[in-house]
Write a protein that holds these residues in place. Structure first.
Motif, PDB file in Angstrom:
ATOM      1  N   PHE A 147      -5.518  10.337   0.620  1.00  0.00           N
ATOM      2  CA  PHE A 147      -5.431   9.899   2.011  1.00  0.00           C
ATOM      3  C   PHE A 147      -5.380   8.368   2.047  1.00  0.00           C
ATOM      4  O   PHE A 147      -6.335   7.698   1.643  1.00  0.00           O
ATOM      5  CB  PHE A 147      -6.638  10.378   2.810  1.00  0.00           C
ATOM      6  CG  PHE A 147      -6.724  11.874   2.976  1.00  0.00           C
ATOM      7  CD1 PHE A 147      -6.393  12.483   4.185  1.00  0.00           C
ATOM      8  CD2 PHE A 147      -7.140  12.683   1.925  1.00  0.00           C
ATOM      9  CE1 PHE A 147      -6.484  13.847   4.348  1.00  0.00           C
ATOM     10  CE2 PHE A 147      -7.227  14.056   2.079  1.00  0.00           C
ATOM     11  CZ  PHE A 147      -6.894  14.639   3.289  1.00  0.00           C
ATOM     12  N   TRP A 148      -4.264   7.834   2.542  1.00  0.00           N
ATOM     13  CA  TRP A 148      -4.062   6.395   2.586  1.00  0.00           C
ATOM     14  C   TRP A 148      -4.026   5.909   4.039  1.00  0.00           C
ATOM     15  O   TRP A 148      -3.629   6.647   4.940  1.00  0.00           O
ATOM     16  CB  TRP A 148      -2.739   6.003   1.940  1.00  0.00           C
ATOM     17  CG  TRP A 148      -2.513   6.517   0.560  1.00  0.00           C
ATOM     18  CD1 TRP A 148      -2.072   7.760   0.205  1.00  0.00           C
ATOM     19  CD2 TRP A 148      -2.697   5.804  -0.672  1.00  0.00           C
ATOM     20  NE1 TRP A 148      -1.963   7.868  -1.150  1.00  0.00           N
ATOM     21  CE2 TRP A 148      -2.341   6.684  -1.715  1.00  0.00           C
ATOM     22  CE3 TRP A 148      -3.101   4.501  -0.970  1.00  0.00           C
ATOM     23  CZ2 TRP A 148      -2.394   6.308  -3.060  1.00  0.00           C
ATOM     24  CZ3 TRP A 148      -3.160   4.122  -2.307  1.00  0.00           C
ATOM     25  CH2 TRP A 148      -2.816   5.017  -3.333  1.00  0.00           C
ATOM     26  N   ASP A 149      -4.397   4.650   4.223  1.00  0.00           N
ATOM     27  CA  ASP A 149      -4.205   3.937   5.483  1.00  0.00           C
ATOM     28  C   ASP A 149      -3.435   2.667   5.144  1.00  0.00           C
ATOM     29  O   ASP A 149      -3.858   1.903   4.254  1.00  0.00           O
ATOM     30  CB  ASP A 149      -5.553   3.600   6.130  1.00  0.00           C
ATOM     31  CG  ASP A 149      -5.407   3.036   7.541  1.00  0.00           C
ATOM     32  OD1 ASP A 149      -4.648   2.058   7.713  1.00  0.00           O
ATOM     33  OD2 ASP A 149      -6.047   3.558   8.469  1.00  0.00           O
ATOM     34  N   VAL A 150      -2.315   2.435   5.815  1.00  0.00           N
ATOM     35  CA  VAL A 150      -1.456   1.296   5.453  1.00  0.00           C
ATOM     36  C   VAL A 150      -2.163  -0.050   5.644  1.00  0.00           C
ATOM     37  O   VAL A 150      -1.695  -1.075   5.153  1.00  0.00           O
ATOM     38  CB  VAL A 150      -0.139   1.312   6.257  1.00  0.00           C
ATOM     39  CG1 VAL A 150       0.662   2.558   5.955  1.00  0.00           C
ATOM     40  CG2 VAL A 150      -0.403   1.190   7.755  1.00  0.00           C
ATOM     41  N   ARG A 151      -3.295  -0.050   6.334  1.00  0.00           N
ATOM     42  CA  ARG A 151      -4.045  -1.282   6.534  1.00  0.00           C
ATOM     43  C   ARG A 151      -5.078  -1.525   5.427  1.00  0.00           C
ATOM     44  O   ARG A 151      -5.767  -2.538   5.430  1.00  0.00           O
ATOM     45  CB  ARG A 151      -4.733  -1.247   7.899  1.00  0.00           C
ATOM     46  CG  ARG A 151      -3.768  -1.128   9.062  1.00  0.00           C
ATOM     47  CD  ARG A 151      -4.449  -0.684  10.332  1.00  0.00           C
ATOM     48  NE  ARG A 151      -4.958   0.675  10.231  1.00  0.00           N
ATOM     49  CZ  ARG A 151      -5.496   1.366  11.246  1.00  0.00           C
ATOM     50  NH1 ARG A 151      -5.557   0.807  12.442  1.00  0.00           N
ATOM     51  NH2 ARG A 151      -5.952   2.587  11.068  1.00  0.00           N
ATOM     52  N   GLN A 152      -5.181  -0.568   4.487  1.00  0.00           N
ATOM     53  CA  GLN A 152      -6.160  -0.668   3.408  1.00  0.00           C
ATOM     54  C   GLN A 152      -5.451  -0.680   2.047  1.00  0.00           C
ATOM     55  O   GLN A 152      -4.415  -0.036   1.885  1.00  0.00           O
ATOM     56  CB  GLN A 152      -7.129   0.518   3.468  1.00  0.00           C
ATOM     57  CG  GLN A 152      -7.878   0.664   4.783  1.00  0.00           C
ATOM     58  CD  GLN A 152      -8.832  -0.480   5.025  1.00  0.00           C
ATOM     59  OE1 GLN A 152      -9.381  -1.062   4.079  1.00  0.00           O
ATOM     60  NE2 GLN A 152      -9.053  -0.824   6.294  1.00  0.00           N
ATOM     61  N   PRO A 153      -6.005  -1.354   1.040  1.00  0.00           N
ATOM     62  CA  PRO A 153      -5.327  -1.466  -0.251  1.00  0.00           C
ATOM     63  C   PRO A 153      -5.362  -0.195  -1.095  1.00  0.00           C
ATOM     64  O   PRO A 153      -4.437   0.061  -1.888  1.00  0.00           O
ATOM     65  CB  PRO A 153      -6.071  -2.607  -0.944  1.00  0.00           C
ATOM     66  CG  PRO A 153      -7.438  -2.601  -0.333  1.00  0.00           C
ATOM     67  CD  PRO A 153      -7.231  -2.174   1.092  1.00  0.00           C
TER      68      PRO A 153
END
Length: 295
Positions: A147-153
């Motif tokens: 699970f990724w968030d484009v605002r997190q690395p």
């Protein structure tokens, strides 16, 4: 390209680069048509050579090419913004701005040996959460759903024990549930809660099992999945956890599925108000493309 009414071959999407360096196609996605980028009749394909090509498929013209230094194994479009993400054999997710055709971000693990905060093997599937502008889910050979968030690395969380070998991840339209269709003998079909990563159910709609490459939500009630080791495609009703339609003993594994519109015949037909019209489906098995109409 193939005429769906006659089944006859029309043309192929191929430019000088593809003639010179032919490479297997790994994914095809139709480009979303929005007011901000209203070009129609376009699709984007990824190739093992590392090329991503956007085609105007009626004219056969390649509109642009992005070249990656890896085997590119899949791609997906943002549901609302002119962005796309590609995945490949180097464990990375690459986010592109399609308007500028430039690389916006690369998502990968930090490399810390004691942390699982990114992929550690080939990535085959990636999809945006349709209810979010920022969230991405991916899966591959390392048996994890990330699970990724484009605002997190790095990844925020992950699910383990799911072996993804194709487009085997789907997110429901409200963004609340994830369907995983895995190439594994046990628990090949699973439903997860998106916000908590908790397993909702192992879906075993019948004794006739298959190791799965792909799956998609048709709507919030039905999904379709297909695979090999019993070459089989089936449509499942989530309300009863039962197969309502299926085709067995296909000539090869089912490697790709796409969902079309409701047919004109269905729209004209009088039906009870509690019955749901299902769209046409297309899928690949061996070297053939099949189209089926659910009734």
């Amino acid at each position: 390209m193939i005429n769906i009414k006659t089944g006859k071959y029309i043309s192929s999407l191929c430019d000088a680069e593809m003639v010179q360096s032919a490479s297997p196609t790994t994914s095809i996605k139709y480009r979303h048509v929005k007011k901000s980028h209203p070009i129609t009749e376009t699709l984007t394909a990824s190739y093992c050579s590392g090329c991503i090509k956007c085609w105007h498929y009626l004219s056969g013209q390649c509109l642009y090419t992005i070249r990656e230094r890896r085997q590119t194994l899949g791609l997906t479009y943002h549901p609302r913004l002119p962005k796309l993400v590609t995945v490949g054999d180097d464990t990375k997710l690459i986010l592109y701005d399609e308007e500028t055709r430039t690389q916006e971000r690369i998502f990968q693990a930090s490399g810390a040996p004691d942390m699982m905060n990114g992929h550690k093997s080939r990535v085959f599937c990636v999809c945006f959460n349709p209810a979010s502008n920022h969230e991405i889910v991916s899966g591959g050979w390392d048996d994890t759903i990330q699970f990724w968030d484009v605002r997190q690395p790095f990844v925020l969380r992950h699910i383990t024990g799911v072996h993804i070998c194709g487009e085997g991840i789907a997110i429901r339209s409200d963004g609340k549930q994830i369907l995983t269709c895995a190439w594994q003998k046990e628990n090949a079909v699973q439903l997860w809660d998106y916000s908590t990563e908790k397993l909702i159910a192992n879906l075993e709609p019948e004794v006739y099992k298959s190791q799965l490459y792909c799956g998609k939500f048709i709507n919030d009630i039905f999904f379709v999945c297909g695979g090999s080791d019993n070459n089989y495609i089936r449509v499942v009703d989530l309300r009863t956890n039962s197969t309502i339609s299926g085709i067995k003993n296909l000539p090869g594994g089912v490697y790709s599925i796409d969902i079309g519109p409701i047919s004109a015949t269905q729209l004209k037909r009088s039906r009870p108000t509690d019955e749901i019209d299902l769209p046409k489906l297309a899928f690949c098995s061996d070297k053939a493309i099949f189209e089926i109409e659910l009734s």
